[in-house]
Design an enzyme around this catalytic site. Structure first.
Site, PDB file in Angstrom:
ATOM      1  N   GLN A   1      68.665 -25.323  51.906  1.00 36.52           N
ATOM      2  CA  GLN A   1      67.668 -25.598  52.534  1.00 36.52           C
ATOM      3  C   GLN A   1      67.394 -27.081  52.575  1.00 36.52           C
ATOM      4  O   GLN A   1      66.830 -27.729  51.167  1.00 36.52           O
ATOM      5  CB  GLN A   1      66.384 -24.470  52.166  1.00 36.52           C
ATOM      6  CG  GLN A   1      64.837 -25.189  52.750  1.00 36.52           C
ATOM      7  CD  GLN A   1      63.794 -24.678  52.080  1.00 36.52           C
ATOM      8  OE1 GLN A   1      63.492 -24.026  50.970  1.00 36.52           O
ATOM      9  NE2 GLN A   1      63.011 -24.357  52.640  1.00 36.52           N
ATOM     10  N   GLY A   2      68.238 -28.027  53.542  1.00 38.43           N
ATOM     11  CA  GLY A   2      66.851 -29.277  53.289  1.00 38.43           C
ATOM     12  C   GLY A   2      66.485 -29.569  54.475  1.00 38.43           C
ATOM     13  O   GLY A   2      66.476 -29.886  55.704  1.00 38.43           O
TER      14      GLY A   2
ATOM     15  N   SER B   1      63.052 -30.827  52.332  1.00 41.55           N
ATOM     16  CA  SER B   1      62.388 -32.106  52.102  1.00 41.55           C
ATOM     17  C   SER B   1      62.768 -33.449  52.212  1.00 41.55           C
ATOM     18  O   SER B   1      64.371 -33.682  51.621  1.00 41.55           O
ATOM     19  CB  SER B   1      61.904 -31.936  50.240  1.00 41.55           C
ATOM     20  OG  SER B   1      60.844 -30.362  50.873  1.00 41.55           O
TER      21      SER B   1
ATOM     22  N   GLU C   1      58.931 -16.932  53.077  1.00 40.69           N
ATOM     23  CA  GLU C   1      59.369 -17.763  51.653  1.00 40.69           C
ATOM     24  C   GLU C   1      58.021 -17.613  50.514  1.00 40.69           C
ATOM     25  O   GLU C   1      58.446 -17.595  49.643  1.00 40.69           O
ATOM     26  CB  GLU C   1      60.050 -19.697  51.733  1.00 40.69           C
ATOM     27  CG  GLU C   1      59.592 -20.210  51.022  1.00 40.69           C
ATOM     28  CD  GLU C   1      60.363 -21.746  49.768  1.00 40.69           C
ATOM     29  OE1 GLU C   1      60.509 -21.575  51.488  1.00 40.69           O
ATOM     30  OE2 GLU C   1      60.990 -22.287  49.564  1.00 40.69           O
TER      31      GLU C   1
ATOM     32  N   SER D   1      53.696 -27.248  47.473  1.00 40.34           N
ATOM     33  CA  SER D   1      52.643 -27.041  46.228  1.00 40.34           C
ATOM     34  C   SER D   1      51.425 -26.877  46.731  1.00 40.34           C
ATOM     35  O   SER D   1      50.629 -25.274  47.461  1.00 40.34           O
ATOM     36  CB  SER D   1      52.536 -28.558  46.137  1.00 40.34           C
ATOM     37  OG  SER D   1      50.895 -29.153  46.938  1.00 40.34           O
ATOM     38  N   ASN D   2      50.831 -25.683  45.198  1.00 35.18           N
ATOM     39  CA  ASN D   2      49.625 -24.772  45.614  1.00 35.18           C
ATOM     40  C   ASN D   2      48.348 -25.667  45.760  1.00 35.18           C
ATOM     41  O   ASN D   2      47.826 -24.642  46.784  1.00 35.18           O
ATOM     42  CB  ASN D   2      49.597 -24.660  44.289  1.00 35.18           C
ATOM     43  CG  ASN D   2      50.419 -23.107  43.654  1.00 35.18           C
ATOM     44  OD1 ASN D   2      51.233 -22.855  44.604  1.00 35.18           O
ATOM     45  ND2 ASN D   2      49.759 -22.694  42.291  1.00 35.18           N
ATOM     46  N   GLU D   3      48.280 -27.006  45.962  1.00 34.96           N
ATOM     47  CA  GLU D   3      47.056 -27.356  45.751  1.00 34.96           C
ATOM     48  C   GLU D   3      47.027 -27.841  47.966  1.00 34.96           C
ATOM     49  O   GLU D   3      46.519 -27.077  48.184  1.00 34.96           O
ATOM     50  CB  GLU D   3      47.258 -29.299  45.568  1.00 34.96           C
ATOM     51  CG  GLU D   3      47.571 -29.363  43.842  1.00 34.96           C
ATOM     52  CD  GLU D   3      48.332 -29.328  43.634  1.00 34.96           C
ATOM     53  OE1 GLU D   3      49.075 -28.863  43.728  1.00 34.96           O
ATOM     54  OE2 GLU D   3      48.171 -28.883  41.643  1.00 34.96           O
TER      55      GLU D   3
HETATM   56  C1  LIG Z   1      62.932 -27.873  41.561  1.00 42.29           C
HETATM   57  C2  LIG Z   1      62.329 -27.676  42.671  1.00 42.29           C
HETATM   58  C3  LIG Z   1      63.036 -27.185  44.252  1.00 42.29           C
HETATM   59  C4  LIG Z   1      63.111 -27.305  45.075  1.00 42.29           C
HETATM   60  N1  LIG Z   1      64.699 -27.244  45.921  1.00 42.29           N
HETATM   61  C5  LIG Z   1      64.087 -27.608  47.010  1.00 42.29           C
HETATM   62  C6  LIG Z   1      65.091 -26.950  48.562  1.00 42.29           C
HETATM   63  O1  LIG Z   1      65.554 -26.455  47.573  1.00 42.29           O
HETATM   64  N2  LIG Z   1      65.255 -27.172  49.681  1.00 42.29           N
HETATM   65  C7  LIG Z   1      63.690 -28.169  50.097  1.00 42.29           C
HETATM   66  O2  LIG Z   1      63.703 -28.816  51.276  1.00 42.29           O
HETATM   67  N3  LIG Z   1      63.247 -28.718  50.256  1.00 42.29           N
HETATM   68  C8  LIG Z   1      63.081 -28.230  48.052  1.00 42.29           C
HETATM   69  N4  LIG Z   1      62.613 -28.682  47.028  1.00 42.29           N
HETATM   70  C9  LIG Z   1      60.531 -29.410  47.002  1.00 42.29           C
HETATM   71  C10 LIG Z   1      59.409 -29.143  47.379  1.00 42.29           C
HETATM   72  O3  LIG Z   1      58.899 -28.226  48.693  1.00 42.29           O
HETATM   73  C11 LIG Z   1      58.746 -30.275  47.488  1.00 42.29           C
HETATM   74  O4  LIG Z   1      58.530 -30.886  46.141  1.00 42.29           O
HETATM   75  C12 LIG Z   1      56.699 -30.451  47.530  1.00 42.29           C
HETATM   76  O5  LIG Z   1      56.995 -29.741  48.811  1.00 42.29           O
HETATM   77  C13 LIG Z   1      56.322 -31.003  46.633  1.00 42.29           C
HETATM   78  O6  LIG Z   1      56.118 -32.317  48.280  1.00 42.29           O
HETATM   79  P1  LIG Z   1      57.039 -33.372  47.054  1.00 42.29           P
HETATM   80  O7  LIG Z   1      57.926 -33.634  46.155  1.00 42.29           O
HETATM   81  O8  LIG Z   1      56.992 -34.764  48.498  1.00 42.29           O
HETATM   82  O9  LIG Z   1      55.557 -33.794  46.529  1.00 42.29           O
HETATM   83  P2  LIG Z   1      54.182 -34.624  47.348  1.00 42.29           P
HETATM   84  O10 LIG Z   1      54.437 -34.488  48.744  1.00 42.29           O
HETATM   85  O11 LIG Z   1      54.754 -36.390  47.530  1.00 42.29           O
HETATM   86  O12 LIG Z   1      53.069 -34.397  46.405  1.00 42.29           O
HETATM   87  C14 LIG Z   1      52.524 -34.982  45.657  1.00 42.29           C
HETATM   88  C15 LIG Z   1      51.285 -34.373  44.611  1.00 42.29           C
HETATM   89  O13 LIG Z   1      50.115 -34.094  45.542  1.00 42.29           O
HETATM   90  C16 LIG Z   1      49.266 -33.152  46.065  1.00 42.29           C
HETATM   91  N5  LIG Z   1      48.948 -33.299  47.369  1.00 42.29           N
HETATM   92  C17 LIG Z   1      49.880 -33.896  48.518  1.00 42.29           C
HETATM   93  N6  LIG Z   1      49.604 -33.896  49.902  1.00 42.29           N
HETATM   94  C18 LIG Z   1      47.925 -33.478  49.326  1.00 42.29           C
HETATM   95  C19 LIG Z   1      46.817 -32.534  49.890  1.00 42.29           C
HETATM   96  N7  LIG Z   1      46.926 -32.741  50.988  1.00 42.29           N
HETATM   97  N8  LIG Z   1      46.228 -32.357  49.607  1.00 42.29           N
HETATM   98  C20 LIG Z   1      46.025 -31.805  48.173  1.00 42.29           C
HETATM   99  N9  LIG Z   1      46.979 -32.050  47.318  1.00 42.29           N
HETATM  100  C21 LIG Z   1      48.282 -32.303  48.365  1.00 42.29           C
HETATM  101  C22 LIG Z   1      50.520 -31.600  45.945  1.00 42.29           C
HETATM  102  O14 LIG Z   1      50.554 -30.953  45.277  1.00 42.29           O
HETATM  103  C23 LIG Z   1      51.417 -32.935  44.239  1.00 42.29           C
HETATM  104  O15 LIG Z   1      50.892 -32.873  43.050  1.00 42.29           O
HETATM  105  C24 LIG Z   1      62.195 -28.139  45.259  1.00 42.29           C
HETATM  106  C25 LIG Z   1      60.956 -28.881  44.753  1.00 42.29           C
HETATM  107  C26 LIG Z   1      61.300 -28.673  43.034  1.00 42.29           C
HETATM  108  C27 LIG Z   1      60.269 -29.204  42.265  1.00 42.29           C
END
Ligand SMILES: Cc1cc2nc3c(=O)[nH]c(=O)nc-3n(C[C@H](O)[C@H](O)[C@H](O)COP(=O)(O)OP(=O)(O)OC[C@H]3O[C@@H](n4cnc5c(N)ncnc54)[C@H](O)[C@@H]3O)c2cc1C
Length: 395
Positions: free
Chosen positions: A126-127, A129, A244, A380-382
């Site tokens: 899945q591409g 992020s 998902e 994320s859960n938030e």
């Molecule tokens: C082990 C792992 C596997 C993954 N696999 C895939 C994959 O196969 N394909 C893919 O596309 N992606 C994948 N992901 C990516 C995943 O979907 C993202 O990490 C996730 O959506 C969070 O984005 P970010 O890491 O950019 O964090 P950020 O968006 O930068 O968030 C950082 C923190 O801020 C909080 N935050 C952000 N915005 C808000 C808001 N509006 N309100 C409250 N809190 C907020 C978040 O909850 C988090 O705690 C994977 C991630 C992990 C850790």
């Protein structure tokens, strides 16, 4: 929860139970019990066994290999899979791209991909992020520029799970930057062997390599690999993220882990490792977890029933994601607590053998750390709580 099964449902449960007893290879069952890392071959082997029985993609429409099961049958199947310690298939194939192809794919795309996806002849990744576009996914910047009958891709994805094994990727790419950020995003399928794709590993805190960075350098993708319309990929992505998230709850797995915890508790109580006071406190915590798990299970059943009647499950999927992942993490906390100081060691992947101790003790810390990811991926859960606040509470 006590369900009153009809005689037909009881017969169905017996059929599932008998199948799993015969068909699930012992080594896979043992790996699941020990929480060992499953290899690609393990997942492929098991998904093919399920597929041969017609049970790999049960929630897909019947004409594409799904089963016209009642909500009770779906519940029974999930429950029996967990009780038998059966692994799940590839979530990317089963819960993400499969349902998307069934809903949005052209006849040619369905013909090319659906059967191969169910049988895991194609391993998908899945591409979505990108650096700077995770929670705020619509900010993604990797460009797909039209050039004749191709798109030319440049940019980077991150956290791409299992990309090192993948034959194909489904992903979101920007084809237009002029409007709102949710507009101008296009959903494309790409063959991972296409020149210009580089996969770079990310090693996570548990020492495993599941996640990757994926770079695109003038990658040419045929226009017919588009899903839906150009610039309308956001609608496709929303559909995918809904399925998902409901899959992510993994209640059966948590139930199975709770029963393992109960066994462990009795063993440690019997051999005197736990004092009476410790046993009392632990029993209280396990009861709390069980109550929450049962409440979550009821929510899941309501969602399954609503789905069966065509009801929308958007905020419900978010609730399942938040509570389901909280429960999974709670189990890892309890296991770590039970393991005590001996459970703090991490496996040394470069310098094996490490003193393994008892299997569950050695697995406690990596298990605890690896499960931190479940409240991050899939949105994320938030962010899920924001969705619940907006769509259910009107805040
Ligand atoms: C082990 C792992 C596997 C993954 N696999 C895939 C994959 O196969 N394909 C893919 O596309 N992606 C994948 N992901 C990516 C995943 O979907 C993202 O990490 C996730 O959506 C969070 O984005 P970010 O890491 O950019 O964090 P950020 O968006 O930068 O968030 C950082 C923190 O801020 C909080 N935050 C952000 N915005 C808000 C808001 N509006 N309100 C409250 N809190 C907020 C978040 O909850 C988090 O705690 C994977 C991630 C992990 C850790």
């Amino acid at each position: 929860m006590k369900l009153d099964f009809t005689p037909e449902e009881t017969a169905f449960r017996d059929e599932v139970r008998a199948f799993l007893k015969d068909a699930l290879p012992d080594d896979l069952r043992q790996k699941m019990i020990n929480r060992d890392h499953l290899t690609k071959d393990d997942t492929v082997r098991w998904q093919r066994i399920l597929n041969a029985r017609g049970w790999a993609v049960t929630h897909w429409p019947v004409q594409y290999g799904g089963q016209a099961w009642t909500p009770a049958q779906r519940y029974i199947f999930q429950e029996e899979m967990a009780l038998a310690h059966a692994p799940e298939g590839s979530p990317f194939n089963v819960n993400m791209i499969g349902p998307v192809l069934c809903e949005f794919g052209t006849d040619a795309q369905k013909e090319q991909f659906l059967a191969a996806t169910a049988n895991i002849d194609i391993w998908w990744c899945q591409g979505f992020s990108e650096p700077g576009a995770g929670s705020d996914l619509a900010s993604l910047k990797t460009m797909a520029v039209r050039d004749g009958d191709h798109y030319v891709l440049n940019g980077q994805k991150i956290w791409t799970t299992q990309a090192q094994h993948a034959d194909w990727m489904f992903g979101l790419f920007r084809t237009d930057s002029s409007g709102r950020k949710q507009q101008g995003i296009t959903f494309l399928l790409l063959d991972m062997k296409t020149p210009g794709i580089t996969v770079r590993p990310i090693e996570t805190i548990d020492g495993e390599h599941d996640a990757n960075e994926v770079f695109f350098d003038d990658v040419r993708v045929p226009v017919e690999n588009i899903i839906g319309e150009e610039g309308k990929g956001w609608d496709v992505a929303k559909h995918l993220l809904g399925s998902e998230r409901s899959g992510i709850a993994r209640i059966g797995l948590s139930k199975e882990r709770l029963s393992q915890l109960r066994e462990l508790e009795s063993r440690l109580a019997r051999d005197g490792t736990l004092t009476e006071e410790e046993q009392r406190r632990l029993a209280h915590k396990l009861a709390e977890v069980e109550v929450e798990l049962r409440a979550l299970e009821l929510t899941q059943l309501r969602v399954v029933a609503a789905d069966a009647h065509g009801g929308g499950a958007n905020a419900a999927a978010s609730i399942l994601k938040v509570k389901g992942t909280e429960m999974q993490q709670r189990m890892t906390e309890l296991v770590t607590e039970l393991a005590g100081p001996a459970g703090l060691s991490m496996p040394d992947h470069d310098h094996a053998p490490n003193d393994p101790g008892e299997g569950w003790v050695a697995a406690a810390a990596p298990f605890y750390f690896t499960m931190r990811k479940v409240s991050i991926f899939g949105g994320s859960n938030e962010v899920q709580k924001n969705i619940i606040a907006k769509t259910m509470l009107g805040l």
